[in-house]
Design a protein around this motif. Sequence first.
Motif: not given
Length: 600
Positions: A459-481
């Motif tokens: 997702m970070l490979l292109r610039p954007f100004n409107f970021l929409v995240l749907d449940e982005p933390t579901n599979h991330l551990d504490m440090l990554s969150k």
Amino acid sequence: MLTLSNIFIKYGDRTLLDRVSLVVKPGERIGLVGRNGAGKSTLLKIIADEMSAHEGQVVKPAHFTVGYLHQDMLLPKGKTVLEETMTAFAEVLALEKQLHDIQEQLTTREDYESDAYHRLLEDMGDLTEHLHHLGHATTQADAERVLHGLGFRHADMARLTDEFSGGWQMRIELAKILLRQPDLLLLDEPTNHLDIESILWLEDWLGRYTGMAIIISHDRRFLDNVTNRTVEIMLGRLEDYKAAYSKYVELSAERREKLFAAYENQQRVIADRERTISRFMAKATKTKMAQSMQKQLDKMERVEIDEQDTAVMRLRFPDAPRAGEVVAKAEHLTKRYGNLKVLENVDFQILRGERIAFVGQNGQGKTTLAKILVGAETATAGAATLGYNVSIGYYAQNQAETLDPKITLLETMEKYAPPEMRTKLRATLGGFLFSGEDVDKKVVALSGGERARLALACMLLRPFNFLVLDEPTNHLDMLSKDVLKQALLDFNGTLLVVSHDREFLSNLTTRTIEFRDHRLYEYLGDVNYFLEKRRLDNMRQVEMRSNSVRSSNGNAAEDDRSKAGSALSADEKKNCNALYCAPNGASANWRPNSGGWKAP
């Protein structure tokens, strides 16, 4: 009491659990934490007898019951939600069948004086007493109460389980486990598919649960609210703390700080003695003394610093190109799937620089509206439009699952990268903890957390100004969150995030949109502000219901409302008045930095 002794698990060259031991006592609720892949789920499977350790043993008392909620489960088909949930009362159902059979026999037999007839009467009495002890008269009410707490409506009880998604089927399985009241609960990521209201209900249920529990979760606030002990798996070992998660983080840091200070002091002592020994060894008259000192040094118990897996991804969102004042807008928007109404006549807009959270029960339309705003879905009626010069960065709820499993990590990045980014792909992957030969792995070999990190990198490979995240933390551990949250706080564009993670949302957004009954309700604050306002609303509703009962004795409805208001403290009234809440986007005339809000 549950005892684990010298549990050892090794796969190839990697030792997952290195002869670990653990004792769990009645009333203890343990938060089992650690990095993704540390062995948390493996340990639960060993306790639940779903796999065997290579060495070691698990000791449980006789007649010990375990309820295990794991991440991969599949309900049998053909039963309604209530029927499947009622299977939790298998013993009660079997006894009721025996009682029914006896009652059938008694209605057809006429040998009233025989021993066999009297034995049937005795058996019926014993069964009736046993069923009464098990509370069989309230089993269906108990099942409906738990299902309702986990988000099911009354109309859902008669629907087939086949009609529900995997997340809702997980709730049914969780309901069955809770209703069984086992001696030990093993819950692997129980909040992943729950909305905030269901999480709050589960926290309350676990607060009253008297058995033992071991819970894996990346929801920091949930662990703080329900656990009283934290066990961390790190590099095959267990670290045990008699505290909930946040306190454990403090205690762990203090412990390592003291240990490091002791290690440094000892190293200075060792270096000083070694210098003395070297000087004495050079003199023949002091050789024996040097040898004696060396023996003492060899016997010294050394302070060891445990290795720590503290590697975290490096995440920074690109600078946002400037967009128009209105980033996105929905007007008279309605969305239906066949006869199912999701959103009805919704008006809503997002202004440049706003940071918005979508919250509410699952199935109320949060993901649907997010998809409509980014163009991934179309409205049934009404319109959704983007503003001038708006470029979207979108992380879907199943984003990690959309990656092609047959290609490598580097090929995946090349697939999404613009030409000018091709030379930076390896460095970008390194920032997301994929280094060296990792980039040549196939996506299919990645864990859920690794796929989530790869999806973020893409997702970070292109610039954007409107970021929409749907449940982005579901599979991330504490440090990554934590890393993701800090990157979002530093992001200078417009943010819309759909999440049920209260700790992640806390202080991240400035406007909260609740989805309820096909409409939107706006709260000018973060998730903590929203929860406090909803708590006050619930208090007021309870008070109004109580007053309505009293009004049947002659009190006027207006008097009821004034009494309901007086039940709130002065501070609560002030909070209620200060927090503007309106349905269907009616607060669209509100503007930031205008000194407040303007009613439509």
